[in-house]
Design an enzyme around this catalytic site. Structure first.
Site, PDB file in Angstrom:
ATOM      1  N   LYS A   1      -0.187  10.721   0.842  1.00 16.42           N
ATOM      2  CA  LYS A   1       0.712  10.122  -0.159  1.00 16.42           C
ATOM      3  C   LYS A   1       0.337  10.550  -1.576  1.00 16.42           C
ATOM      4  O   LYS A   1       1.194  10.980  -2.362  1.00 16.42           O
ATOM      5  CB  LYS A   1       0.658   8.590  -0.048  1.00 16.42           C
ATOM      6  CG  LYS A   1       1.119   8.039   1.291  1.00 16.42           C
ATOM      7  CD  LYS A   1       1.139   6.522   1.297  1.00 16.42           C
ATOM      8  CE  LYS A   1      -0.249   5.915   1.154  1.00 16.42           C
ATOM      9  NZ  LYS A   1      -1.142   6.228   2.286  1.00 16.42           N
TER      10      LYS A   1
ATOM     11  N   ARG B   1      18.339  14.312  12.852  1.00 14.96           N
ATOM     12  CA  ARG B   1      18.482  15.633  12.257  1.00 14.96           C
ATOM     13  C   ARG B   1      19.711  15.742  11.357  1.00 14.96           C
ATOM     14  O   ARG B   1      19.857  16.704  10.612  1.00 14.96           O
ATOM     15  CB  ARG B   1      18.544  16.695  13.351  1.00 14.96           C
ATOM     16  CG  ARG B   1      17.304  16.704  14.229  1.00 14.96           C
ATOM     17  CD  ARG B   1      17.280  17.864  15.174  1.00 14.96           C
ATOM     18  NE  ARG B   1      17.186  19.133  14.470  1.00 14.96           N
ATOM     19  CZ  ARG B   1      17.020  20.303  15.095  1.00 14.96           C
ATOM     20  NH1 ARG B   1      16.924  20.334  16.412  1.00 14.96           N
ATOM     21  NH2 ARG B   1      16.960  21.416  14.402  1.00 14.96           N
TER      22      ARG B   1
ATOM     23  N   ASP C   1      -1.663   3.993  -4.732  1.00 21.19           N
ATOM     24  CA  ASP C   1      -2.506   3.231  -3.810  1.00 21.19           C
ATOM     25  C   ASP C   1      -2.028   1.785  -3.649  1.00 21.19           C
ATOM     26  O   ASP C   1      -1.798   1.327  -2.543  1.00 21.19           O
ATOM     27  CB  ASP C   1      -3.974   3.251  -4.240  1.00 21.19           C
ATOM     28  CG  ASP C   1      -4.888   2.733  -3.140  1.00 21.19           C
ATOM     29  OD1 ASP C   1      -4.737   3.188  -2.000  1.00 21.19           O
ATOM     30  OD2 ASP C   1      -5.726   1.864  -3.423  1.00 21.19           O
TER      31      ASP C   1
ATOM     32  N   HIS D   1       0.854  -1.183   0.000  1.00 21.53           N
ATOM     33  CA  HIS D   1       0.000   0.000   0.000  1.00 21.53           C
ATOM     34  C   HIS D   1       0.893   1.238   0.000  1.00 21.53           C
ATOM     35  O   HIS D   1       1.597   1.522   0.968  1.00 21.53           O
ATOM     36  CB  HIS D   1      -0.904   0.010   1.237  1.00 21.53           C
ATOM     37  CG  HIS D   1      -1.744   1.247   1.349  1.00 21.53           C
ATOM     38  ND1 HIS D   1      -2.686   1.596   0.402  1.00 21.53           N
ATOM     39  CD2 HIS D   1      -1.784   2.221   2.298  1.00 21.53           C
ATOM     40  CE1 HIS D   1      -3.274   2.726   0.753  1.00 21.53           C
ATOM     41  NE2 HIS D   1      -2.740   3.128   1.902  1.00 21.53           N
TER      42      HIS D   1
END
Length: 315
Positions: free
Chosen positions: A162, A246, A180, A141
């Site tokens: 998405k 980071r 999808d 997915h």
């Protein structure tokens, strides 16, 4: 979960542009192995290791070997092979098909096919095609795009954005592969290919808008059929309690068919441009593949400066 596959001889014949000359009733036979058989010792009568699941490919060498025997023995040896009902028999362009092959193909409903190409090209193309079509598949997915040549799979929970991110990337001239549902398969160890199911090709679903055909909207260049996956980007809701990397020194991976693909996790927060972030992640990963890692270079420069070996910032 991976799904084992098979393909009909009819589909193979259409893709390879093979003419069916006999055994028409067997054209729906299924092929489940990508390996081909080049019968040599089988035509000499040795069938102990003969694999009847493989397509037989007969070129000039095999045909010449058969002609060393008289026609009665030829037919007997060939029938011993054909009666085990292999999926199909393919002859290359330079080989004249003996009449008894046509008779046996009709008798045992084994398709006899004729190629327009020489043996080596047929062998190479057919093997590659079967390996691709028969490779175990699983569905993921997510949304797959080609970003700067990098197959980038965007995953995350439903509603995270998405498809919206993908649409923005497509408008920036990046290319949609699948939305999808992404079907993935392994063509060789370490090479994972993603594509859309046929019925979903070219389409993208945007909540509040509906189904969008990117080819009709943005042109044929907005879509391609498949792409090697080289990066996975996971979108997730921002979590104040989670410590995010980071610097980019940590290496995450996403595993598909025992292949580890580099993965980047991007926290979603109002005000952050997800399309730009995914685009940057793809470019950064491409630089890593090319041998440059910005985070490692920064750490190296800091270490040099801390050791007093770098140049002064000011005169």
């Amino acid at each position: 979960m991976a799904v084992e596959r098979s393909i009909s001889v009819k589909k193979i014949a259409k893709h390879m542009e093979l003419a069916v000359v006999a055994g028409f009733e067997g054209i729906t036979r299924r092929v489940s192995v990508e390996m081909l058989a080049r019968p040599g010792v089988e035509f000499a009568g040795f069938l102990d290791f003969y694999d009847k699941e493989r397509i037989l490919l007969i070129g000039s060498k095999e045909a010449h070997f058969l002609r060393l025997f008289d026609e009665v023995i030829q037919k007997s040896r060939v029938e011993a092979v054909i009666k085990q009902e292999p999926p199909a028999v393919i002859f290359s362009v330079n080989v004249d098909i003996p009449e008894y092959f046509l008779e046996l193909g009709n008798k045992y409903n084994v398709p006899i096919l004729k190629s327009k190409e020489r043996t080596t090209p047929v062998n190479s193309k057919l093997y590659s095609y079967l390996r691709s079509e028969l490779a175990p598949r699983q569905s993921i997915h997510g949304t797959l795009l080609d970003i700067y040549g990098m197959g980038t799979l965007i995953i995350g929970k439903s509603g995270i954005g998405k498809s919206e991110t993908a649409l923005e990337l497509i408008k920036r001239n990046h290319i949609l592969i699948a939305d999808d549902r992404v079907d993935v398969y392994e063509t060789a160890p370490g090479i994972i290919i993603g594509q859309a199911p046929k019925i979903l090709e070219r389409y993208i679903e945007i909540r509040g808008i509906g189904i969008v055909d990117v080819v009709q909207m943005l042109g044929a260049g907005a879509f391609r059929e498949n792409k090697k996956i080289r990066l996975v980007v996971e979108l997730e809701p921002w979590d104040d309690k989670k410590v995010y990397d980071r610097l980019g020194l940590e290496t995450e991976v996403y595993e598909v068919f025992d292949t580890k693909i580099p993965k980047v996790t991007i926290p979603v927060l109002p005000g952050r441009n997800n399309a730009t972030l995914v685009e940057s992640a793809a470019m950064n990963q491409k630089l890593k593949y090319l041998g440059y890692n910005a985070a490692e270079q920064l750490v190296k420069n800091v270490a040099i400066k801390a050791a007093g070996k770098g140049e002064d910032d000011e005169e």
